[in-house]
Scaffold this active site. Sequence first.
Site, PDB file in Angstrom:
ATOM      1  N   SER A   9     -10.448   3.344   7.022  1.00  0.00           N
ATOM      2  CA  SER A   9      -9.970   4.284   6.002  1.00  0.00           C
ATOM      3  C   SER A   9      -9.515   3.486   4.789  1.00  0.00           C
ATOM      4  O   SER A   9      -9.884   2.321   4.647  1.00  0.00           O
ATOM      5  CB  SER A   9      -8.837   5.149   6.580  1.00  0.00           C
ATOM      6  OG  SER A   9      -8.526   6.204   5.709  1.00  0.00           O
ATOM      7  N   ASN A  10      -8.740   4.085   3.910  1.00  0.00           N
ATOM      8  CA  ASN A  10      -8.249   3.353   2.735  1.00  0.00           C
ATOM      9  C   ASN A  10      -6.815   3.784   2.415  1.00  0.00           C
ATOM     10  O   ASN A  10      -6.247   4.628   3.107  1.00  0.00           O
ATOM     11  CB  ASN A  10      -9.186   3.586   1.539  1.00  0.00           C
ATOM     12  CG  ASN A  10      -9.294   5.047   1.175  1.00  0.00           C
ATOM     13  OD1 ASN A  10      -8.312   5.686   0.820  1.00  0.00           O
ATOM     14  ND2 ASN A  10     -10.498   5.608   1.290  1.00  0.00           N
ATOM     15  N   ARG A  11      -6.249   3.200   1.373  1.00  0.00           N
ATOM     16  CA  ARG A  11      -4.820   3.372   1.099  1.00  0.00           C
ATOM     17  C   ARG A  11      -4.469   4.609   0.279  1.00  0.00           C
ATOM     18  O   ARG A  11      -3.339   4.768  -0.139  1.00  0.00           O
ATOM     19  CB  ARG A  11      -4.291   2.146   0.344  1.00  0.00           C
ATOM     20  CG  ARG A  11      -4.333   0.871   1.149  1.00  0.00           C
ATOM     21  CD  ARG A  11      -3.733  -0.257   0.320  1.00  0.00           C
ATOM     22  NE  ARG A  11      -3.827  -1.532   0.997  1.00  0.00           N
ATOM     23  CZ  ARG A  11      -2.991  -1.929   1.959  1.00  0.00           C
ATOM     24  NH1 ARG A  11      -2.000  -1.155   2.328  1.00  0.00           N
ATOM     25  NH2 ARG A  11      -3.138  -3.102   2.520  1.00  0.00           N
TER      26      ARG A  11
END
Length: 405
Positions: free
Chosen positions: A206-208
């Site tokens: 995923s990402n931030r």
Amino acid sequence: MRPFDGRRVLLVVSGGIAAYKSAILTRRLIEAGAGVEVILTAAAERFIGRVTFEGMTGRPAHASLWDRPMAHLDLGLEADVVVVAPATANLISRLAAGAADDLATTAVLASPAPVIVCPAMNTRMWEHPITQANVARLAGVGYAIAGPADGPLAEGESGPGRLLEPEEILPRIGRALETETGLRGRKVVATAGPTRAALDPVRFISNRSSGRMGFALAAAAWRRGAEVTLISGPGRMPRPAGPDAVEVETSGEMLAALETALTDADILLMAAAVGDFEPIDPAPSKIKKTNRTGNAFDLALRTGPDLLMETRTFRERKGIFTLGFALETEDAVARGREKLERKGMHLVAVNSAVEPGAGFESRTNRITLIDRNGRVEELPLAQKTELADELLDRIEAACPALVKK
Ligand code: CTP
């Protein structure tokens, strides 16, 4: 803060255990820049004192018809919006009957302003056909009914009857105060947050992204009177009250939700940080750590769907105004312009992935806007909530025909 600055809110508080929440609501309204006049019913004064509100508003709170001549007319006349919170079964029945036997009922009856009624009572009282008929009567004359929420009640029971939280009432007041808006009635789709791609049943890539920018855009568009569908990926931020929420996990799910929502949309606000890569072959069971510390481990990835590219033809055919984002580390303007053209956007908000106070996980952002005519506008570093309104102002100005049709 738009649209509260300098606006006058008349808050009518009746006697329920939830009356304390109206003190918190008063604080939020004042923080947002509104002037608040408070009227308490006689029963409300048993639950919460006038001084609580006077301390927050810096003005007298009102409780009697006889303290100040004409207060019953002036308070209603001067208000830009009237909010009844909490509205007990008793006050609702008196409002529905057109009663004018105390300051609260008289001021509401005499006010030309929009009225928002926030019910709070025991579930059986709420569900009683008499209360339901009274509420229907108020709705029938154009009063907005906000809530009640379902959940635990003061008496230890559970069910519909809880006063909405101040965070849920505030945007509804904002929506009633939005007079200078071209978005009323328009259909807006907003996307927010990250997506996840599963590696196995317990792990994902995923990402931030926090979802803040997309949530702020969806909340501001809803407050401006639009019908908003907010499609969001997993995150810890609370979803804004107002928009219809669609929760998804993967980029494929987000694409499916987007295609459905775009069918009758006027505007797309594409703030989601859609994951670009996904495992070619996610494992059906937990991947075992067979090698030792420091040993290399191969993960075969492929590029996932690009949602703007996938929907481009449809959006162009339907004339859906599209705001997109571009997260860049270098050559921001040139790359933003290239993305605008390639992905069929009308406006691109370019933000830096490396600048402190901008981009992911931050409350603030610095945006450079580029439109189809190549016009470049640098907006100063600002809260994402403020930037959302700046962006919507540009969208309303850029497509007056679209937003006013
Ligand atoms: N976007 C999308 N689908 C993706 C990735 C991004 O629809 N799979 C959208 C984003 O919501 C944003 C815009 O495309 O509005 C640009 O996103 P960005 O991450 O800057 O671009 P990428 O296409 O991922 O390009 P790159 O990673 O090469 O910079």
